[in-house]
Design a protein around this motif. Sequence first.
Motif, PDB file in Angstrom:
ATOM      1  N   LYS A 224       0.862  -1.187   0.000  1.00  0.00           N
ATOM      2  CA  LYS A 224       0.000   0.000   0.000  1.00  0.00           C
ATOM      3  C   LYS A 224       0.895   1.232   0.000  1.00  0.00           C
ATOM      4  O   LYS A 224       1.909   1.274   0.712  1.00  0.00           O
ATOM      5  N   ASN A 225       0.533   2.235  -0.789  1.00  0.00           N
ATOM      6  CA  ASN A 225       1.256   3.515  -0.816  1.00  0.00           C
ATOM      7  C   ASN A 225       2.741   3.409  -1.201  1.00  0.00           C
ATOM      8  O   ASN A 225       3.589   4.076  -0.616  1.00  0.00           O
ATOM      9  N   VAL A 226       3.052   2.535  -2.139  1.00  0.00           N
ATOM     10  CA  VAL A 226       4.432   2.471  -2.635  1.00  0.00           C
ATOM     11  C   VAL A 226       4.520   3.438  -3.821  1.00  0.00           C
ATOM     12  O   VAL A 226       3.702   3.364  -4.743  1.00  0.00           O
ATOM     13  N   THR A 227       5.467   4.349  -3.802  1.00  0.00           N
ATOM     14  CA  THR A 227       5.509   5.402  -4.825  1.00  0.00           C
ATOM     15  C   THR A 227       6.751   5.300  -5.706  1.00  0.00           C
ATOM     16  O   THR A 227       7.671   4.534  -5.431  1.00  0.00           O
ATOM     17  N   MET A 228       6.779   6.167  -6.724  1.00  0.00           N
ATOM     18  CA  MET A 228       7.930   6.219  -7.620  1.00  0.00           C
ATOM     19  C   MET A 228       9.181   6.703  -6.873  1.00  0.00           C
ATOM     20  O   MET A 228      10.304   6.351  -7.239  1.00  0.00           O
ATOM     21  N   LYS A 232      12.925   5.078  -6.974  1.00  0.00           N
ATOM     22  CA  LYS A 232      14.155   5.818  -7.224  1.00  0.00           C
ATOM     23  C   LYS A 232      15.157   5.638  -6.079  1.00  0.00           C
ATOM     24  O   LYS A 232      16.345   5.369  -6.304  1.00  0.00           O
ATOM     25  N   GLY A 233      14.658   5.739  -4.871  1.00  0.00           N
ATOM     26  CA  GLY A 233      15.532   5.590  -3.698  1.00  0.00           C
ATOM     27  C   GLY A 233      16.142   4.198  -3.627  1.00  0.00           C
ATOM     28  O   GLY A 233      17.337   4.040  -3.347  1.00  0.00           O
ATOM     29  N   THR A 234      15.315   3.182  -3.900  1.00  0.00           N
ATOM     30  CA  THR A 234      15.797   1.793  -3.823  1.00  0.00           C
ATOM     31  C   THR A 234      16.892   1.549  -4.862  1.00  0.00           C
ATOM     32  O   THR A 234      17.953   0.996  -4.557  1.00  0.00           O
ATOM     33  N   ILE A 249      24.438   8.120 -12.524  1.00  0.00           N
ATOM     34  CA  ILE A 249      23.305   7.372 -13.075  1.00  0.00           C
ATOM     35  C   ILE A 249      22.270   8.355 -13.619  1.00  0.00           C
ATOM     36  O   ILE A 249      22.226   9.521 -13.219  1.00  0.00           O
ATOM     37  N   ARG A 250      21.490   7.879 -14.583  1.00  0.00           N
ATOM     38  CA  ARG A 250      20.415   8.737 -15.057  1.00  0.00           C
ATOM     39  C   ARG A 250      19.156   7.900 -15.332  1.00  0.00           C
ATOM     40  O   ARG A 250      19.244   6.719 -15.667  1.00  0.00           O
ATOM     41  N   PHE A 251      18.006   8.541 -15.144  1.00  0.00           N
ATOM     42  CA  PHE A 251      16.722   7.902 -15.400  1.00  0.00           C
ATOM     43  C   PHE A 251      16.151   8.504 -16.670  1.00  0.00           C
ATOM     44  O   PHE A 251      16.139   9.720 -16.825  1.00  0.00           O
ATOM     45  N   SER A 262       7.155   4.004 -17.106  1.00  0.00           N
ATOM     46  CA  SER A 262       8.364   3.164 -17.174  1.00  0.00           C
ATOM     47  C   SER A 262       9.604   4.043 -17.297  1.00  0.00           C
ATOM     48  O   SER A 262       9.531   5.141 -17.855  1.00  0.00           O
ATOM     49  N   VAL A 263      10.711   3.532 -16.783  1.00  0.00           N
ATOM     50  CA  VAL A 263      11.984   4.266 -16.921  1.00  0.00           C
ATOM     51  C   VAL A 263      13.096   3.298 -17.310  1.00  0.00           C
ATOM     52  O   VAL A 263      12.984   2.093 -17.089  1.00  0.00           O
TER      53      VAL A 263
END
Length: 349
Positions: A224-228, A232-234, A249-251, A262-263
């Motif tokens: 629940k409530n997992v965000t983008m 990114k942090g992970t 690094i780049r997204f 998607s990235v």
Amino acid sequence: MSTLQEKLTQLQQKGSQDIKAASDLKQLNDIRVKLLGKKGPITEVLRGMRDLTKEERPAVGSFANKVRDALAEVVDQKKAELEQAKIEQQLATETIDVTLPGDQPKIGAHHVISQVIEQLEDTFLGMGFKVVYGYEVEEEKYNFEMLNMPKDHPARDMQDTFYITKDVLMRTHMSPDEARELEKHDFSQGPLKMVSPGRVYRRDTDDATHSHQFFQMEGQYIGKNVTMADLKGTLEFAIRQIFGEEREIRFRPSYFPFTEPSVEVDISCFKCNGKGCDVCKHTGWIEVLGAGMTHPNVLKAAGVDPEIYGGFAFGLGIDRFAMLKYGIDDIRNFYQNDVRFLTQFEKRG
Ligand code: FA5
């Protein structure tokens, strides 16, 4: 002193000399038998006592016994001496030089790809992810269908596939494990956090950065409530764990049927440090992973309500990670099994 006693005294002197001169145990035994045995000279002397007078007999008898006992004792002493000498000789000839270097058995080491898999597993285990292992021979349903790629979906062409039958194939990516885990997971027990490393197959043409079989690690966090921002942090944390803080690094926005948005994540080229070279095809960047927010259709296909649960998924190329980490400029090195290459990564334990 009677003649018999004289004879015994001579026997004792001669016998002692012979016993002391014995050079080994066998010779000593022969002398003992000859001297003290039933047919020996002492027994013979004792037999001769018949001719003595009653008065003479006890003295000669006890003298003969003394001589016999004395000789037996000399035999015992010599025996102990010879046995000791034998042990000493054995010790001297059978010594082992423990300082000599032994024969070193050649011990193998983990392949560099296995080492990177272990590092990745450790990184994600540390963030509370579990590690699962799926199937190299996979059902078409899990490899495509449940990942929002129905039959005739154009995205299937993105991964040129080795089919075994119409419904069975060599997995083209690690994403089927996402579907399998989603189907199994009991969300009343908490969110699903998993990674899955393994070998994948594609009809790609081999070159410096592509192989027709390579390794990927899939990752998924659904709750629940997992965000983008969590995605990114992970990823940032994991990439910096493996490559160190200095690697850039780049997204980039991208497209995968199973994620929306998607990235794609690129890492600055290890060879030219971003200036542009043949390894990075003059872009300065090497693509290492795809990721995004899990598409609601993927959740629905696995029986998970997308109105309540959501999250992210990613799939990274382990070979590309290993190339970046160790500055290897050709992916084919991993699969040619040249020991001169492999032994450079010998790390045990
Ligand atoms: C996928 O395979 C997706 N399943 C990844 C994904 C998972 C996206 C979950 C979103 C969510 P892609 O085809 O881009 O994506 O492959 C992922 C990584 O595998 C690439 O970034 C690259 O590092 C590596 N890779 C792809 N093809 C090859 C190849 N032929 N040889 C070596 N590495 C490869």
